[in-house]
Design a protein around this motif. Structure first.
Motif, PDB file in Angstrom:
ATOM      1  N   SER A   1       0.821  -1.239  -0.079  1.00  0.00           N
ATOM      2  CA  SER A   1       0.056   0.249  -0.128  1.00  0.00           C
ATOM      3  C   SER A   1       0.925   1.184  -0.142  1.00  0.00           C
ATOM      4  CB  SER A   1      -1.038  -0.011   1.228  1.00  0.00           C
ATOM      5  OG  SER A   1      -1.896  -1.216   1.325  1.00  0.00           O
ATOM      6  N   GLY A   2       1.764   1.207   0.610  1.00  0.00           N
ATOM      7  CA  GLY A   2       2.758   2.309   0.876  1.00  0.00           C
ATOM      8  C   GLY A   2       3.450   2.466  -0.426  1.00  0.00           C
ATOM      9  N   TRP A   3       3.931   1.520  -0.994  1.00  0.00           N
ATOM     10  CA  TRP A   3       4.645   1.674  -2.218  1.00  0.00           C
ATOM     11  C   TRP A   3       3.872   2.062  -3.558  1.00  0.00           C
ATOM     12  CZ3 TRP A   3       9.217   2.173  -4.228  1.00  0.00           C
ATOM     13  CH2 TRP A   3       9.620   1.878  -5.467  1.00  0.00           C
ATOM     14  N   ASP A   4       2.437   1.509  -3.620  1.00  0.00           N
ATOM     15  CA  ASP A   4       1.667   2.253  -4.440  1.00  0.00           C
ATOM     16  C   ASP A   4       1.174   3.598  -4.460  1.00  0.00           C
ATOM     17  OD1 ASP A   4       1.546  -0.306  -5.578  1.00  0.00           O
ATOM     18  OD2 ASP A   4      -0.475  -0.768  -4.359  1.00  0.00           O
ATOM     19  N   LYS A   5       1.318   4.364  -2.929  1.00  0.00           N
ATOM     20  CA  LYS A   5       1.043   5.624  -2.912  1.00  0.00           C
ATOM     21  C   LYS A   5       2.232   6.319  -3.398  1.00  0.00           C
ATOM     22  CE  LYS A   5      -1.922   5.035   1.247  1.00  0.00           C
ATOM     23  NZ  LYS A   5      -3.154   5.944   0.777  1.00  0.00           N
ATOM     24  N   LEU A   6       3.283   5.875  -3.149  1.00  0.00           N
ATOM     25  CA  LEU A   6       4.961   6.585  -3.430  1.00  0.00           C
ATOM     26  C   LEU A   6       4.805   6.521  -4.864  1.00  0.00           C
ATOM     27  CD1 LEU A   6       7.299   5.011  -0.769  1.00  0.00           C
ATOM     28  CD2 LEU A   6       6.191   7.419  -0.923  1.00  0.00           C
ATOM     29  N   ASN A   7       4.337   5.390  -5.649  1.00  0.00           N
ATOM     30  CA  ASN A   7       4.463   5.558  -7.290  1.00  0.00           C
ATOM     31  C   ASN A   7       3.584   6.620  -7.858  1.00  0.00           C
ATOM     32  OD1 ASN A   7       6.425   3.646  -7.899  1.00  0.00           O
ATOM     33  ND2 ASN A   7       4.979   1.972  -7.569  1.00  0.00           N
ATOM     34  N   ARG A   8       2.735   7.090  -6.942  1.00  0.00           N
ATOM     35  CA  ARG A   8       1.738   8.253  -7.600  1.00  0.00           C
ATOM     36  C   ARG A   8       2.242   9.508  -7.267  1.00  0.00           C
ATOM     37  NH1 ARG A   8      -2.189   4.324  -5.951  1.00  0.00           N
ATOM     38  NH2 ARG A   8      -2.599   5.351  -4.223  1.00  0.00           N
ATOM     39  N   VAL A   9       3.484   9.721  -6.527  1.00  0.00           N
ATOM     40  CA  VAL A   9       3.889  11.185  -6.217  1.00  0.00           C
ATOM     41  C   VAL A   9       5.399  11.208  -6.619  1.00  0.00           C
ATOM     42  CG1 VAL A   9       2.038  11.238  -4.258  1.00  0.00           C
ATOM     43  CG2 VAL A   9       4.264  10.452  -3.857  1.00  0.00           C
TER      44      VAL A   9
END
Length: 837
Positions: free
Chosen positions: A706-714
């Motif tokens: 979940s954290g990695w997915d969020k980082l991939n969008r910013v």
């Protein structure tokens, strides 16, 4: 019977014989008397003749004296009339007339003084100094105004300006035109001989203005133009030369004056160079004229950044310009400074023997040219603020430091003193672009750049175009201009710096441009290694987009700089702590503490400093015993600053290390309420580390995803993205989710296609998942990007192992051991190497 005569003679008592004798005597007397009369008449005739001769002789002498006096008077009158006219032709006639007078009366003092005055006028106009010296030998005892001024001209042409200044104190200005014009010329010569003592120039200009009205003697107008030029009155100087040109249309000296003026104010550069080269071919040219032409050509080539022959022209100018022409010699030194010939300029400055203040100003100027802007400003602050060159240097230095509001009054003063010189015009336009109308400033810079393609005008124009574009505007024009500046300017540090900023913005959309941004920042530092902001920007960008070791090396150079900022010190602290986390180097607690203390003194955010101090303590060997204390201080920060991400993450780490898992979970979960997407992604990964430590590997992997997915969008800094990718991949390795691992590395190289460590990490992941062909291709790609990366050689070794080429694998692993940056990494490669042996 006796006769009467007998009776008479007898009565007289005379005999006849006596009578005869008497008669004879009487006859003789008469003869003698006649002789005497004749002699008297002869004498009278002789005396008359003598008197007549004497009278004639005296009359002749008197006539000669009268004639000579007439001739002398006429010659003196003629000489005075021609001298009064003052043109070159009239001065020749005046000299001839004075010499005629001396031919009539070689000892005539009036004629001697007139000839000396004429020779002084001619010598001042560039004529023979020997003729003046010869004329002066005849009036050594004379103390008349004419004699004193004629001797003063000879002293001026010999460079004895102090003696001239003393002489001028004894002679009142004004009077007859020949006296008035020489006095004014000498006054201006003394002022120009001390070009940095501006208090001399005002009185000299006032006298020149009064004398120049209806004046026919061209040197007065030429000196007036030179004084106006030195005072910064460019248009008036041009007008004065035009007046002189009308009086002497074919004057060679005037052509040289005009060429030099245009070279100084950077106008008609091509024409100046053509005139200089054509006139320099004339072998009859006087040494001073030849030197000033070399100076004009040097100035033109300097400002056009045409380095060929500049040093030779400077040397030739100095050789030919006489010592008394300090104004021209000062400009020769100026040309050397502008050309970057600092060693040559300093050597010439010593020969000029200027006063201490002027020498100190040039030291400050040299620092500015060398890029030590702060040092230049510091030196200027110690100097008289009324000094013309101080205003010049200080104005340019303040603009270089981007202190545009402060630079405005100094620029106004410098422009008033030196006129619209190219460097001042560019600096003024740069200032107005920031504190005025960038569009108008850009138009002005565009005009300057057209005429001077190689000047700093291109950099300034690019800067103005960036201001006009704003944050969201089109920057193509600015980029094109800055790239032209990078190609044509001799030290385009600012152009490289501004262009780096543009490329950094582009790299956010196109990550492959990040290396180009780093290269441009490195180029700015290469061109100007003194300016702090160039190194500070390079260090900061390397810290997030490049090599931490390189960032550390760059940022450490700033620590002792007087103008170092708190931000740069904090950047260095973060780099040192990151390198310690990665095992690249041991943290130097004493140094880091000193940097934090200095940052605190520079008013850095106290909360940021406290957080970094706690992070430093967490790296200490005895940190386990300090965890409760560290945690309590971080908790106190969160009470007043709940949105402080770094404090929350560190507090979560202290709780995890103390196995306070419930509090750690709550702390990290609560942070999401006040965090942005980037912070939220980091908090999820931090929560994953807590769950992993608590034994919940699957929950840890889910949170990490979940954290990695969020980082991939910013937007995430490259170094941080790679660190978080490696950390996240470990969670999937724990649960043997190989596809998820590969997905992470795929996303990583998509974001960072220029990073060798991203490709090497992907290659090793693929090779561990039996994706040998893809892994080997990516290992080659990593080596192509950076063949000094130990991880890339490790990946290549695994490729050789997969194809049973063990000698090649051992060679690659040996290279990896050699290049390893951390002890842990080195140990891992050694273990793998031992297995192969």
């Amino acid at each position: 019977m006796p006769s009467q005569n007998s009776v008479g003679l007898a009565g007289a008592g005379l005999s006849s014989t006596d009578l005869v004798a008497e008669l004879h005597n009487q006859a003789d007397e008469r003869v003698l008397e006649v002789g005497r009369q004749r002699r008297r008449r002869h004498r009278r005739r002789i005396i008359g003749v003598v008197i007549a001769v004497v009278v004639l002789a005296v009359s002749a002498v008197a006539g000669k004296i009268a004639w000579d006096q007439y001739r002398l008077n006429h010659a003196v009158k003629e000489a005075r009339t021609h001298l009064l006219a003052g043109t070159s032709g009239e001065l020749r006639l005046a000299a001839e007339a004075a010499e005629k007078g001396l031919a009539v009366a070689p000892t005539d003092d009036v004629s001697r003084e007139l000839l000396a005055m004429v020779r002084a006028h001619q010598a001042a106009a560039g004529g023979s100094t020997e003729a003046l010296a010869q004329a002066l030998t005849a009036i050594t005892e004379s103390q008349s105004q004419q004699s004193v001024l004629a001797r003063a001209v000879a002293a001026a042409l010999a460079g004895e300006l102090d003696a001239v200044a003393d002489t001028l104190q004894t002679v009142e200005p004004g009077g007859e035109p020949p006296v008035a014009r020489l006095h004014a010329w000498l006054h201006a010569t003394v002022a120009l001989g001390n070009p940095y003592e501006t208090e001399r120039m005002g009185p000299a200009l006032a006298e020149l203005e009064e004398v120049a009205q209806d004046e026919q003697w061209v040197p007065v107008h030429r000196r007036y133009a030179a004084a106006l030029l030195r005072a910064g009155s460019i248009d008036e100087a041009k007008a004065r030369l035009e007046t002189a040109r009308a009086l002497d249309p074919a004057g060679l000296g005037l052509a040289i004056d005009e060429a030099l003026l245009h070279a100084i104010v950077t106008q008609h550069s091509s024409g100046v160079r053509d005139v200089a080269e054509r006139l320099l071919a004339d072998e009859s040219l006087s040494p001073r004229d030849r030197g000033r032409l070399h100076l004009a050509r040097a100035l033109v080539n300097t400002r056009r950044r045409n380095g060929k022959g500049i040093a030779e022209d400077i040397d030739a100018a100095w050789e030919h310009v006489p010592a008394w022409d300090v104004d021209s010699r000062a400009r020769i030194i100026e040309a050397a400074f502008l050309a970057g010939e600092l060693k040559r300029a300093k050597a010439l400055l010593k020969q000029l023997e200027v006063d201490e203040t002027t020498a100190d100003v040039h030291v400050a100027w040299a620092k500015l040219i060398e890029g030590d802007v702060a040092g230049s400003l510091e030196d200027c602050a110690k100097l008289p603020q009324t000094h013309a060159r101080v205003a010049y240097v200080q104005a340019l230095a303040l603009v270089e430091q981007k202190r545009f509001t402060e630079s405005t009054p100094w620029l106004e003063r410098a422009l008033g003193l030196y006129g619209p010189r190219l460097e001042l015009r560019v600096a003024d336009a740069r200032t107005k672009a920031h504190v005025g109308d960038p569009k108008l400033a850009g138009d002005a810079l565009g005009e300057i750049a057209k005429a001077h393609r190689t000047a700093r005008a291109l950099t300034a124009l690019g800067e103005a175009q960036l201001l006009i574009a704003g944050d969201d505007g089109e920057t193509d024009a600015a980029e094109k201009t800055l790239r032209q500046a990078l190609e044509t300017e001799d030290r385009p540090a600012e152009a490289a710096f501004l262009l780096a900023g543009l490329v950094q913005m582009q790299a956010k959309e196109d990550p492959e441009k990040a290396p180009a941004a780093i290269a441009l920042l490195e180029k700015a530092v290469e061109f100007d290694g003194v300016t702090v902001r160039y190194r500070a920007s390079l260090g900061r960008y390397l810290a997030s987009h490049g090599d931490l070791d390189d960032a550390d090396n760059v940022l450490r150079t700033l620590v002792d700089e007087e103008v170092v900022t708190a931000d740069s010190l904090l950047d260095l602290v973060v780099v040192a702590l990151d390198r310690a986390d990665l095992g690249y180097a041991k943290v130097e607690a004493k140094d880091v503490g000193a940097w934090l203390d200095k940052a605190a003194g520079l008013r850095a955010n106290p909360v940021t400093i406290t957080v970094l101090r706690e992070r430093l303590r967490l790296l200490a060997p005895d940190s386990e015993t300090e965890l409760p204390t560290i945690g309590s201080r971080l908790a106190a920060i969160l009470q007043s600053n709940p949105g402080n991400l770094e404090a929350r993450l560190l507090y979560g780490e202290t709780l995890r290390r103390q196995r306070e898992f419930p509090i750690a979970r709550t702390t990290l979960r609560d942070g999401g309420q006040s965090s942005d997407k980037y912070g939220d992604g980091r908090l999820f990964i931090a929560r994953a580390t807590v769950e992993r430590r608590d034994g919940s590997d699957r929950l840890a992997a889910a949170l990490a995803k979940s954290g990695w997915d969020k980082l991939n969008r910013v937007e995430v800094a490259p170094n941080e993205r790679i660190r978080l990718a490696r950390l996240t991949a470990q969670f999937f390795e724990d649960v043997e989710n190989l596809p998820a691992q590969r997905a992470i590395t795929k996303a990583l190289v998509k974001h960072l296609p220029w990073r060798a460590d991203a490709w090497a990490f992907r290659a090793l992941t693929q090779l561990a998942n039996d994706k040998n062909e893809e892994g080997c291709a990516n290992a080659k790609k990593a080596l192509k990007i950076d063949d000094t990366l130990a991880e890339a050689h490790s990946a290549r070794a695994e490729c050789w192992i997969s194809s049973h080429h063990y000698p090649d694998a051992r060679a690659e692993l040996a290279k990896a051991v050699e290049l390893a940056r951390s002890s842990a990494e080195k140990r891992a490669y050694k273990r793998r190497l031992r297995v192969l042996r």
